[in-house]
Design a protein around this motif. Structure first.
Motif, PDB file in Angstrom:
ATOM      1  N   THR A  90     -22.826  15.752  11.973  1.00 39.75           N
ATOM      2  CA  THR A  90     -23.471  17.049  11.732  1.00 39.75           C
ATOM      3  C   THR A  90     -22.583  18.194  12.219  1.00 39.75           C
ATOM      4  O   THR A  90     -22.391  19.191  11.512  1.00 39.75           O
ATOM      5  CB  THR A  90     -24.835  17.103  12.430  1.00 39.75           C
ATOM      6  OG1 THR A  90     -25.647  16.027  11.960  1.00 39.75           O
ATOM      7  CG2 THR A  90     -25.529  18.421  12.154  1.00 39.75           C
ATOM      8  N   MET A  91     -22.045  18.045  13.422  1.00 43.35           N
ATOM      9  CA  MET A  91     -21.183  19.098  13.960  1.00 43.35           C
ATOM     10  C   MET A  91     -19.907  19.231  13.124  1.00 43.35           C
ATOM     11  O   MET A  91     -19.438  20.346  12.876  1.00 43.35           O
ATOM     12  CB  MET A  91     -20.832  18.808  15.418  1.00 43.35           C
ATOM     13  CG  MET A  91     -19.982  19.892  16.044  1.00 43.35           C
ATOM     14  SD  MET A  91     -20.696  21.537  15.944  1.00 43.35           S
ATOM     15  CE  MET A  91     -21.917  21.455  17.191  1.00 43.35           C
ATOM     16  N   ASN A  93     -19.575  18.602   9.901  1.00 42.41           N
ATOM     17  CA  ASN A  93     -19.931  19.269   8.648  1.00 42.41           C
ATOM     18  C   ASN A  93     -20.169  20.762   8.852  1.00 42.41           C
ATOM     19  O   ASN A  93     -19.778  21.581   8.009  1.00 42.41           O
ATOM     20  CB  ASN A  93     -21.173  18.623   8.031  1.00 42.41           C
ATOM     21  CG  ASN A  93     -20.855  17.289   7.386  1.00 42.41           C
ATOM     22  OD1 ASN A  93     -19.745  17.082   6.905  1.00 42.41           O
ATOM     23  ND2 ASN A  93     -21.819  16.381   7.400  1.00 42.41           N
ATOM     24  N   ILE A  94     -20.789  21.127   9.972  1.00 40.48           N
ATOM     25  CA  ILE A  94     -21.015  22.545  10.255  1.00 40.48           C
ATOM     26  C   ILE A  94     -19.684  23.263  10.433  1.00 40.48           C
ATOM     27  O   ILE A  94     -19.466  24.354   9.900  1.00 40.48           O
ATOM     28  CB  ILE A  94     -21.916  22.710  11.500  1.00 40.48           C
ATOM     29  CG1 ILE A  94     -23.339  22.283  11.171  1.00 40.48           C
ATOM     30  CG2 ILE A  94     -21.885  24.152  12.009  1.00 40.48           C
ATOM     31  CD1 ILE A  94     -24.260  22.216  12.367  1.00 40.48           C
ATOM     32  N   ASP A  97     -17.981  23.745   7.102  1.00 41.37           N
ATOM     33  CA  ASP A  97     -18.629  24.808   6.320  1.00 41.37           C
ATOM     34  C   ASP A  97     -18.238  26.192   6.830  1.00 41.37           C
ATOM     35  O   ASP A  97     -17.973  27.105   6.034  1.00 41.37           O
ATOM     36  CB  ASP A  97     -20.140  24.641   6.350  1.00 41.37           C
ATOM     37  CG  ASP A  97     -20.608  23.411   5.581  1.00 41.37           C
ATOM     38  OD1 ASP A  97     -19.817  22.900   4.757  1.00 41.37           O
ATOM     39  OD2 ASP A  97     -21.753  22.963   5.802  1.00 41.37           O
ATOM     40  N   VAL A  98     -18.193  26.384   8.147  1.00 44.94           N
ATOM     41  CA  VAL A  98     -17.800  27.674   8.713  1.00 44.94           C
ATOM     42  C   VAL A  98     -16.342  27.979   8.365  1.00 44.94           C
ATOM     43  O   VAL A  98     -15.992  29.103   7.996  1.00 44.94           O
ATOM     44  CB  VAL A  98     -18.036  27.700  10.238  1.00 44.94           C
ATOM     45  CG1 VAL A  98     -17.382  28.903  10.886  1.00 44.94           C
ATOM     46  CG2 VAL A  98     -19.525  27.681  10.542  1.00 44.94           C
TER      47      VAL A  98
END
Length: 153
Positions: A90-91, A93-94, A97-98
């Motif tokens: 999750t981290m 992917n975040i 994305d950023v």
């Protein structure tokens, strides 16, 4: 109505004209204060985006975005050695994305505000930014080969 009074002339005195201010020699001129121009306040948002489109800012933000993408990719690839990789994925992917948002956003700003670039170069930069946005949105390309231990591998 008031009666205007004039200085009376005494006998034996000549009429004196009012004194004029002393004049300067011809080589010198009075220092005139500059007239103030009306204050024109340009749009601050346009100035902000033009500042972002400078060479230095473009380079720094693109490098920052690529480094954030790299850290997110490292986190996704590091899930092979972790027992419960859900939070790390999750981290990762975040962060990806950023990083894609920063990189694509600054490239689009540069494509719109840089008039010194050629037309086709600006179109290519905008097209590449749009490809990054589409790939980042659908997570295509970033997940190929990454996080190979996740999902039953």
């Amino acid at each position: 109505m008031q009666e205007e009074t004039y200085p009376q002339q005494e006998e034996g005195q000549e009429w004196q004209q009012p004194q004029q201010p002393p004049q300067q020699p011809e080589g010198q001129q009075w220092q005139q204060q500059p007239q103030q121009q009306p204050m024109h306040q340009p749009q601050q948002s346009a100035d902000f985006f033009e500042g972002l489109a400078s060479n230095k800012t473009l380079a720094m933000v693109v490098m920052l975005g690529l480094m954030i993408i790299m850290v997110g990719s490292i986190l996704l690839n590091a899930t092979n050695s972790i027992d419960d990789p859900r939070h790390v994925i999750t981290m990762g992917n975040i962060l990806i994305d950023v990083g894609v948002f920063l990189t694509a956003g600054i490239m689009l700003i540069g494509a719109f505000y840089r008039d010194d670039w050629g037309k086709w170069f600006r179109i290519a930069i905008a097209g590449f930014a749009m490809v990054l946005i589409v790939l980042g949105y659908f997570s295509i390309g970033f997940d190929f080969g990454m996080a190979g231990g996740v999902g039953g591998w």
